[in-house]
Each structure stands twice: as structure tokens, then as C-alpha cells.
Design an enzyme around this catalytic site. Sequence first.
Site, PDB file in Angstrom:
ATOM      1  CG  ASP A  45      -1.645   1.292   1.404  1.00  0.00           C
ATOM      2  OD1 ASP A  45      -2.505   1.234   0.155  1.00  0.00           O
ATOM      3  OD2 ASP A  45      -2.032   2.103   2.251  1.00  0.00           O
TER       4      ASP A  45
ATOM      5  CB  THR B  71      -1.839   5.855  -1.996  1.00  0.00           C
ATOM      6  OG1 THR B  71      -1.678   4.596  -1.856  1.00  0.00           O
ATOM      7  CG2 THR B  71      -3.079   6.387  -1.225  1.00  0.00           C
ATOM      8  CB  THR B  72       0.908   3.137  -5.739  1.00  0.00           C
ATOM      9  OG1 THR B  72       1.037   2.298  -4.138  1.00  0.00           O
ATOM     10  CG2 THR B  72       2.309   2.685  -6.297  1.00  0.00           C
TER      11      THR B  72
ATOM     12  CG  ASP C 260      -6.428   0.969   0.401  1.00  0.00           C
ATOM     13  OD1 ASP C 260      -6.568   1.712   1.602  1.00  0.00           O
ATOM     14  OD2 ASP C 260      -5.618   0.616  -0.186  1.00  0.00           O
TER      15      ASP C 260
END
Length: 537
Positions: free
Chosen positions: A69, A102-103, A395
Amino acid sequence: SAPQSNPFGLSVGPQVYSDNAYEEKGENARLSSFVGALALTDLVKTTLGPKGMDKILQSQSGSITVTNDGATILQSLVIDNPAAKLLIELSKAQDEAVGDGTTSVCVLAGELLRQAEALIDVERLHPGVIISGFRIAAKAALDELEGLARLPEGEAQLRERLLNIARTTLSSKVLSQAKDHFAEIAVNAVLRLKGSTNLDHIQIIKKGGGSLKDSVLEEGFILEKSLGVGQPKRIENARIVVANTPMDTDKVKIYGASVKVDSLVKSAAIEAAERDKMLQKCERILAHGCNVFINRQLIYNRPEQFFTERGVMAIEHADFDGVERLALVSGADILSTFDDPASATLGTAALVEEAMIGEDTVIRFSGCAKREACTVVLRAANNQILDEAERSLHDALCVLSQTVPDPRFVHGGGAAELAMSVAVDKIAASTPGKAALAVEAFARALRGLPRVIAENGGLDAAEIVAAMRSAHQAGDHTAGIDIVKGEVGDMEKLGITESFKLKSQMVRSAAEAAEMIVRVDDIIKAAPRKREDPHPH
């Protein structure tokens, strides 16, 4: 050119900053920003996509976290570079706004900075020109994304699309081996919220033992506590008092004072007075008409016995999170005084009973006043997998809860990024001046995301991205990466779907972060605080 003379004709320039303060100017500052941000991007980009790798993070205390994550990885890093810190804040903002991507947002921001670095070094473009080009490109990309976004038709298709979004989100996580099972759990949990984005109604409990596929969605609320001795194990039509009050004063407890007595009889009288005071408090609690009493603090033996004799289920030491969430789902007020039963709001539940999960005893509340309440019980072999499973499921829940109010969706697998890059390339052809170079660079950065996904899957990234690009140029906007077959596939048939809100937030955030870092031409670091000598003499 003539050498610059120092101001005031002095041989040495005046000192502006305090000792040990540090300044980087112009090219050095820009290089420092780019290098820091790109190093961080290169760290997390290997976690992107269904075949992304995991990272092991070891803290100073020796505890380890295994995760892929992006937000978790970046928040665990101790970083000195200011531009890298901006990217960490960027991933945190994406995590709070949508919960996933997020990545992706870090990788896109890094690709934009890589392109900007080349424009500054090779093409000698001014940062202002690059920023104006990026703004033109970001608007074109978002307009194209709006055009690609589609709405599901009817409840059945909405549920199917939500399942696809959940599967796509989970496919890059540890839960990918059981993504169909967890997609059902996540969608069922979110649809219970009826459009609300308050995830406090969804509780996640982690229990070691079993496998991931043994995880279940329980209706209602589960409290990880056990009942007192001899208390009823099952109560139907529960009327619940949720309290945060001391129930341990059945002994002499006067702080900062001493009680002098001249006989044990008088000491016993003080204890009896304390006991009577506690029993009166218990009577006032029962006056509310409750048959379940839950307290955040301890319940000592005497009041517990009092409740047991009257057939009331008393649960002690329900932690703060448990009390708050239970009050929310049962509709109760958290009480600390019990003098006015008429104004107190009690919680309700159809059934409160003791149950077993694995080898642990828990208390299950079914048929709560707020029907949105539910509990996901996660099972796995060890704590690291449980923690990562919780992050992955959280998520998915975040993305789904944000998608239900705005159910527009786009195709995943790099299809949306390629479609946006084709649209941006068209805008570049009609953009006058040097800004066109920056617009083209933005399109190349968008193509960087599917390239990274393909590279992480061990595929020939250049060939796949080129094939996708030609398909999108021909108008086939469902063409994306089929990571299983290692070729370009139809994302509609494969059911690879992503939330429109996630994608649009990703493009906006990455463009803004890149713009902020490109604009930097001076970095001033304050002098570190001097440590005071503990032994000055």
C-alpha cells in the site's frame, strides 16, 4: 560576462542567515527536488498493479510490516528531502479523499517530474512555460476522462459495477487470491450504508487462524469482550444503556486524605456507606428500564453481582472505540449520570448473545437500531497478513463508499490513462509556442503508468503500450493490459473497472504536486536546534 560584485563593494558578502542555516539555489535546488521526488517514486512504483511487489518495513523497535500500500509505505519513511515530503503529503491526501490510488498518484507525479527535468535540462524551457503546458494538458485529460465516464443502468448493473471496482482494487493487494469473496463482502457492507460515506458503521475484527476465505460479513455489531459470571448469555429485544462511569467505588477510596478511626466497627461503617452509595447508583441505572448495561470503565464485583441477580447483562471495560461505535449503531447516548431517566436515550437491538469466533468469545449485537451496522471478521494465518488484509479491505470500502454517491466508472488496466494521453497529444498539436512541448510531455507521463504496470508484470512494456496507443488512436477506448495473458485485452469483457472519482482525483493531485515542485528555485533549511548541555558546569 563581467563577474558580479558583492553588494556595498565588500570583498565578502554580508551574512543573512544564521550559522548552520543551509541554502540551495537555482539549478542545485531544482536538482535536489527532482532527485528526492524521483527516488521516492522509484521506491513505490514496483508495488503498482496486479503483479506489484511487497515491501517489508521494519521499525526501530523491530516490529515488521509487510505491505504494498503506497500510503502505508510512504508514511513509514523518515525523509529529509522537502520535495519527497511533498509526495508523501500527496499520497496521504489521496488516501483521505478516495482511499486508494496512493501508489498511482505518486508514480504519475514522478513521471511528470521526470519529463519536466528533461524539458528544463535539454530543451531549456522555463518552469513557467512547463507549468502552463501542464495545466492545458491536465484540463484536456480531465475533459477526456469526463467523456469516457459512464453511469450504470439500474440497481443490478450498479451492483455488478461495484463488484468489478472492488475486484480491480483488491487485485493488487494481498486479498487478490480471494478477491471475488472479498468483493462480495465489501459491496454488501457498503450497500448497507445506503449512500453514506461514514465507515464507522462497518467494523473490522481480526482473528488469527483459518484462511482468508474463512472471513465473513456479520450483520450487526461485535464486541470483543466476555460476560460476567452467571449473567444471561442471550437477551432478546435488548434495551441498552451505554455508559462511561466509575463502578468501582465499593471500597474506601479517598485520595489525599487519611481517615482515622478508633475501632474496626467505624471502618466497617465507612465501607458500608460506600457500598450503599454504589447500590443506589445501580438502582438508578436500572430505573432506565435497561436489560443490557455496557460500561467503558471497570465494573467491580458487588455491582456486577447486583446486575446478575436482576437478570441484567453487564459488560465492563468496553474500550473507547467499542463504546463510541456501539452508541452509534444502537442509537444510544453515552451516559455518565443517571438522575434523569426520561431524558436518556437507550439503544436497542433485537438480540444480544455470546458467540464464538475461532477460539475467542465475543458478544454479538444483531438487529441494531441503525441497520447500516455490520462487522467484517477477517481470518488469516498470521498477524502480518491480517494487518495487510485490513488495509486492503479498508481501501476497497473507501473507494466503494465514494463511488455509490457518484457511480460513474471508467475502464482500468491503463485504458483510461492511454485514452487521456491520446486526447492530450491532439491538444499538443494545436497548442502554440513552447508550451506544446510540455503538453506532449504530460501525455508521455500518462503513458508511463501502463508502462510501469506492464514492467511489474514482467511483460514487454514498450510493445504493449505501443499496441494500446494504436488501439486508442483508432477509437477503441476499452483496450488495456490483460496481465494474465500478457497482451492487450478488452477491459469491458474482463470486467476491469475503476472509479471515475479515483482517476480524476489522481490526475488533479499529481499535476498540482508536480507543478509545485517544478516551481521551486530555492531551498532554505533552518539551522538545527542546538542541544542544550545537560551538565553546563
